[in-house]
Scaffold this active site. Structure first.
Site, mmCIF file in Angstrom:
data_model
loop_
_atom_site.group_PDB
_atom_site.id
_atom_site.type_symbol
_atom_site.label_atom_id
_atom_site.label_comp_id
_atom_site.label_asym_id
_atom_site.label_seq_id
_atom_site.Cartn_x
_atom_site.Cartn_y
_atom_site.Cartn_z
ATOM 1 C CB CYS A 1 -1.414 0.115 1.435
ATOM 2 S SG CYS A 1 -2.090 -1.466 1.436
ATOM 3 C CB CYS B 1 -3.828 2.286 2.367
ATOM 4 S SG CYS B 1 -4.934 1.387 1.771
ATOM 5 C CB CYS C 1 -3.262 -1.096 -1.581
ATOM 6 S SG CYS C 1 -5.162 -1.407 -0.834
ATOM 7 C CB CYS D 1 -4.012 3.390 -0.648
ATOM 8 S SG CYS D 1 -2.918 1.844 -1.521
ATOM 9 C CG ASP E 1 15.433 36.969 -14.195
ATOM 10 O OD1 ASP E 1 15.558 36.565 -15.229
ATOM 11 O OD2 ASP E 1 14.987 37.525 -13.399
#
Length: 492
Positions: free
Chosen positions: A38, A42, A69, A72, A442
């Site tokens: 899982c 889950c 699973c 999930c 920049d």
């Protein structure tokens, strides 16, 4: 959070017991009694700690005999942030595997791109991820198969081929092994409300919350090159150059996922198209870790608190972005778009967009290398920069890809005529994906720094920004967001 989290049993157990979705994709929980694996979040009742064991990848769980699973769906977790924030061999290998290299070129092709032996790569991946490159690619194929089974009406034989399986039998066996369901059982489980449009795949791209879509989609929309990209009805749309053909992606921000619609000329490109869209939107980032670090600076903290979860807008095509960075030197965003649009119309490959609006793929380096330099409406020095760049991209002297070593490639870019720190760093940030790339020259950053009371000279700002490492590219997004005016001059 650092590499090897799955070995910290106590921490993993706490994450599972609190169903903490922030850790989805960082590790996987395998339950010894049910033989199911899982994601940490889950929804089922967490197993007893003594029945849990933890793995670093879905592939490792599958290799150890655990099945995904059905509640999930751990195979659909966001990817581990590790692979986009690290520059070592394992991270570069994982980026290439996600980009489909093993399926197209095999493990020897993966090794050749990285400059290591297959044995070295297998050993390192096994040590860190509990699975070698073939198992990792197989897990990705299984996920692609599941997507096609659930989102298309294609016959299973076509799905098997599109997902990269060598035979129907391998496809059936893999799907059953990974999901404990046959392909037809998987298809029968999809919601009856699913609307299937022939030739178009609709899917959800998960991410770790929070995600602030404003700068992400705003930047992509503001710099969109006509014919290649557009913003329409709340979606960013663009054409994709892919290994087997081309595609069109439509991406719409939702509260808990990005809605993605893909139209592909060859379904074998599905995993690559997904991987590139995720990468462009920086969806595998760990915003909590990033924002926590940036909040330690009292000047940045209010910016982060005001709009947490900013991502770095990246690209689906590194070579394209480098060309566009050169076109954007010392001109406005509007002028850069006009330059790019002219190149697209003259040298891009036409594509058919069922929805209209998009007309071309961005020209390949090979097509641009064949352009007569005299036909380029730009100053002579920038013409030299442009022709040198596309020439080196076309002949392979310069390679920009997911596997690029950030430091080496940046040095290589700086050696090109007309490439200063700004151009090299914006390519490192947005094309190569370096999360620590910084743009102290920049003008937008310097203006923001001045307004916020930060040092505004490049050297002093770089020294101050040391505290933001390794997330300076994200600090750039927060600083840019303070400036509502378009940047009309971009340094070289």
């Amino acid at each position: 959070m650092q590499n090897g989290m799955h070995t910290d049993t106590e921490r993993c157990v706490r994450a599972v017991q609190s169903k903490d979705a922030r850790f989805d994709g960082w590790f996987f929980t395998a339950v010894l009694t049910t033989r199911i694996y899982c994601r940490p979040s889950c929804p089922v009742v967490p197993p007893k700690p003594e029945n849990m064991t933890f793995y670093p990848s879905a592939a490792a769980c599958q290799q150890a005999g655990f099945r995904a699973c059905k509640r999930c769906r751990p195979d659909t977790s966001p990817g581990s942030p590790e692979w986009n924030q690290r520059a070592d061999l394992v991270a570069r290998a994982m980026r290439l595997i996600a980009d489909g290299t093993v399926d197209r070129e095999g493990v020897p092709g993966l090794a050749a791109r990285l400059g290591y032996s297959t044995r070295q790569i297998e050993r390192q991946l096994l040590a860190e991820l509990g699975a070698g490159p073939l198992a990792l690619a197989r897990a990705q194929r299984a996920q692609t198969a599941r997507l096609l089974i659930e989102t298309t009406a294609l016959p299973m034989a076509e799905i098997a081929f599109a997902a990269g399986f060598s035979s129907i039998r391998t496809f059936n066996d893999t799907v059953r092994h990974v999901f404990a369901l046959s392909p037809s059982e998987l298809r029968n489980r999809r919601p009856k409300t699913t609307v299937l449009t022939p030739g178009t795949l609709t899917l959800r791209l998960p991410f770790r919350a929070p995600l602030n879509p404003d700068n992400l989609f705003g930047h992509l929309a503001a710099t969109a090159v006509p014919g290649v990209e557009e913003w329409r009805a709340g979606a960013y749309r663009r054409t994709l150059r892919l290994p087997y053909g081309h595609g069109i992606a439509s991406l719409t921000p939702k509260s808990d996922h990005i809605a993605c619609r893909l139209t592909l000329s060859d379904l074998r490109d599905l995993p690559v198209a997904i991987s590139r869209c995720r990468r462009m939107l920086d969806l595998d980032a760990d915003p909590v870790a990033v924002d926590d670090q940036l909040r330690t600076d009292p000047v940045l903290a209010p910016l982060v608190d005001k709009a947490p979860g900013r991502r770095v807008p990246r690209t689906v095509d590194e070579a394209e972005f480098a060309v566009r960075a050169v076109l954007g030197q010392q001109v406005s965003t509007a002028a850069a778009r006009t330059h790019a649009a002219r190149l697209v119309t003259a040298h891009g490959e036409p594509v058919d967009d069922p929805e209209g609006g998009l007309t071309h793929l961005f020209p390949s380096p090979e097509a641009l290398a064949a352009v007569d330099p005299e036909s380029l409406a730009m100053p002579r020095t920038r013409r030299t920069t442009f022709t040198t760049l596309v020439g080196q991209l076309a002949d392979g002297t310069l390679h920009l890809g997911v596997e690029s070593d950030w430091t080496e490639t940046r040095a290589q870019l700086l050696s090109l005529p007309g490439f200063g720190p700004w151009t090299a760093d914006v390519i490192a940030m947005r094309a190569l994906g370096d999360p620590d790339a910084f743009l102290p020259t920049d003008l937008g950053i310097r203006r923001a720094a001045q307004e916020l009371g930060l040092p505004s000279t490049p050297a002093a700002l770089t020294a101050r920004a040391a505290a933001w490492r390794p997330w300076r590219a994200y600090a750039v997004q927060y600083l840019w967001a303070t400036d509502s005016h378009p940047i009309n001059f971009l340094p070289v």
